[in-house]
Write an enzyme that holds these catalytic residues in place. Structure first.
Site, PDB file in Angstrom:
ATOM      1  N   LYS A 193       0.837  -1.216   0.000  1.00 30.69           N
ATOM      2  CA  LYS A 193       0.000   0.000   0.000  1.00 30.69           C
ATOM      3  C   LYS A 193       0.865   1.259   0.000  1.00 30.69           C
ATOM      4  CE  LYS A 193      -2.254  -1.104   3.836  1.00 30.69           C
ATOM      5  NZ  LYS A 193      -1.708  -2.415   4.205  1.00 30.69           N
ATOM      6  N   ARG A 313      11.901  -1.237  11.244  1.00 29.05           N
ATOM      7  CA  ARG A 313      10.628  -1.394  11.953  1.00 29.05           C
ATOM      8  C   ARG A 313      10.665  -2.653  12.793  1.00 29.05           C
ATOM      9  NH1 ARG A 313       5.444  -0.345   8.126  1.00 29.05           N
ATOM     10  NH2 ARG A 313       4.510  -1.566   9.826  1.00 29.05           N
TER      11      ARG A 313
HETATM   12  P1  AMP Z   1       1.040  -0.098   9.024  1.00 32.51           P
HETATM   13  O1  AMP Z   1       2.218   0.789   8.782  1.00 32.51           O
HETATM   14  O2  AMP Z   1      -0.217   0.360   8.314  1.00 32.51           O
HETATM   15  O3  AMP Z   1       1.340  -1.537   8.788  1.00 32.51           O
HETATM   16  O4  AMP Z   1       0.687   0.050  10.595  1.00 32.51           O
HETATM   17  C1  AMP Z   1       1.573  -0.342  11.600  1.00 32.51           C
HETATM   18  C2  AMP Z   1       0.848  -0.498  12.904  1.00 32.51           C
HETATM   19  O5  AMP Z   1       0.275   0.749  13.307  1.00 32.51           O
HETATM   20  C3  AMP Z   1      -0.316  -1.472  12.886  1.00 32.51           C
HETATM   21  O6  AMP Z   1       0.098  -2.823  13.063  1.00 32.51           O
HETATM   22  C4  AMP Z   1      -1.137  -0.963  14.058  1.00 32.51           C
HETATM   23  O7  AMP Z   1      -0.596  -1.371  15.301  1.00 32.51           O
HETATM   24  C5  AMP Z   1      -0.961   0.537  13.962  1.00 32.51           C
HETATM   25  N1  AMP Z   1      -2.038   1.121  13.108  1.00 32.51           N
HETATM   26  C6  AMP Z   1      -1.879   1.712  11.884  1.00 32.51           C
HETATM   27  N2  AMP Z   1      -3.067   2.121  11.390  1.00 32.51           N
HETATM   28  C7  AMP Z   1      -3.997   1.753  12.307  1.00 32.51           C
HETATM   29  C8  AMP Z   1      -5.401   1.874  12.374  1.00 32.51           C
HETATM   30  N3  AMP Z   1      -6.122   2.415  11.369  1.00 32.51           N
HETATM   31  N4  AMP Z   1      -6.042   1.407  13.482  1.00 32.51           N
HETATM   32  C9  AMP Z   1      -5.334   0.857  14.483  1.00 32.51           C
HETATM   33  N5  AMP Z   1      -4.033   0.692  14.482  1.00 32.51           N
HETATM   34  C10 AMP Z   1      -3.336   1.133  13.412  1.00 32.51           C
END
Ligand code: AMP
Length: 369
Positions: A193, A313
């Protein structure tokens, strides 16, 4: 939302509300006139729909005709002189009820009064479906008003914008805020994404909001939000809804002039999807599409472990946290496919292949919106 010529209009008064107002007006006029047979006169073009519905609801015998006011062609004057087309009957001694779709400044009404002054009618009553009190500049009495509305431009139910919109059974209001294109980029962790959003935001001039990135920025800067988020993110769990929703709203507000948004990593729960709909509504806008990158789990794990080697990360470095994130996705987030599919806004895109090939597939989906 609808588009007429170059402008966007949002739903304003439903067909049901209009029907109720017309019924009320017809009954009120009938109660006042008793057994007298009125001559209803619609002012064309706008009133054709109202007159048709009104006389069907009128519970007693009546006569109906139309007139049209037209500016003299070629005559330019400050006082726009109008001529009347269509008044052929003798109306002496009759009760005439003018049926208007809308009264705003009252200029047309002024002409109507001028024209009927010499017709010898018994009484001239004015009935209008819509009335804009803030715009009305005359003193003529309005005997029957269906609905008062604010001084905004409307179309539908006989009213047009440059010829279009008269046929709509409900009424729409001009949208004054800028039209936006808003896309939810969807898919499990590792679907690509973020990578794709970077291309799409350039191509379509959209603002990219990644909730994961905003959390990581806060973690890096040791903010209170960062500390709170970290306790969930490190375990592969979702940050609580209200915290995430408040943060997302703040990010959207920071970009008041945006032509639209790519939401990446949001919404992830039903509550977030509903909050996003409300937020878009408050901006006279909507989510246009959820575009989902579809990738199998084992490919995701492989990709994330590979990314973890260089991304720094913590949640990419450990296979069990990666699998927990994917499980969270299927438990809480994947259901959002149904949320958007029910609104015919879900578009699945194959997320396996070269970055360019996937970008092209996404663009094909967006271009069709
Ligand atoms: P991502 O970079 O989108 O993979 O997000 C990394 C982490 O941030 C996720 O595993 C969640 O712990 C937190 N996170 C990101 N977006 C959300 C969301 N919309 N709702 C809840 N937690 C989120």
């Amino acid at each position: 939302m609808i588009k007429l010529h170059d402008k966007y209009f949002k739903p304003f008064i439903s067909a049901q509300e209009i029907d109720d107002a017309v019924t009320q007006m017809a009954n009120d006029v009938a109660n006042d006139l008793g057994d007298e047979i009125p001559m209803f006169i619609g002012i064309l073009n706008g009133s054709f729909m109202l007159v048709s519905d009104f006389v069907k609801k009128y519970p007693k015998p009546c006569e109906v005709t139309f007139i049209k006011l037209a500016s003299y062609e070629g005559v330019k004057s400050t006082e726009d002189i109008q001529r009347l087309i269509g008044l052929t009957q003798d109306l002496t001694g009759r009760t005439v009820v003018i049926l208007e779709d809308i009264i705003d400044t009252g200029n047309t009404l002024h002409e109507v009064h001028r024209i009927f002054k010499n017709e010898g009618v018994k009484q001239l009553l004015i009935a209008t479906l819509f009335y804009k009190p803030e715009a009305y500049k005359k003193d003529f009495k309005l005997h029957y008003v269906g609905k008062e509305i604010p001084n905004k431009f409307i179309v539908g139910y006989g009213l047009d914008y440059d010829g279009l919109g008269r046929d709509l059974p409900e009424v729409y209001q001009l949208k004054t805020t800028q039209h936006m294109t808003n896309i939810v980029l969807f898919g499990p962790p590792g679907a690509g994404k973020g990578t794709q959003a970077n291309f799409l935001k350039e191509k379509y001039n959209l603002v990219h909001i990644s909730t994961g990135d905003v959390f990581r920025y806060n973690m890096k800067n040791d903010t209170a939000l960062g500390t709170l988020a970290k306790s969930y993110i490190d375990k592969g769990q979702l940050v609580p809804d209200q915290v995430t929703i408040d943060m997302l709203e703040a990010e959207v507000e920071k970009n008041a002039d945006a032509k639209g948004f790519i939401f990446d990593g949001f919404p992830r729960t039903n509550a977030q999807a509903e909050a996003l709909d409300q937020l878009m509504q408050s901006k006279d806008s909507q989510i246009n599409a959820m575009i989902a990158l579809e990738v199998e789990d084992e490919v995701l794990v492989e990709r994330l472990l590979e990314r973890g080697k260089s991304s720094g990360r913590a949640d990419d470095a450990n296979e069990s946290v990666i699998r927990d994130r994917i499980t969270e996705y299927y438990k809480k987030t994947a259901i959002l496919k149904d949320f958007y599919a029910e609104q015919s806004k879900y578009y699945g895109v194959d997320g396996i292949g070269s970055i360019d090939a996937i970008t092209e597939r996404l663009c094909n989906a967006i271009d069709k919106l």
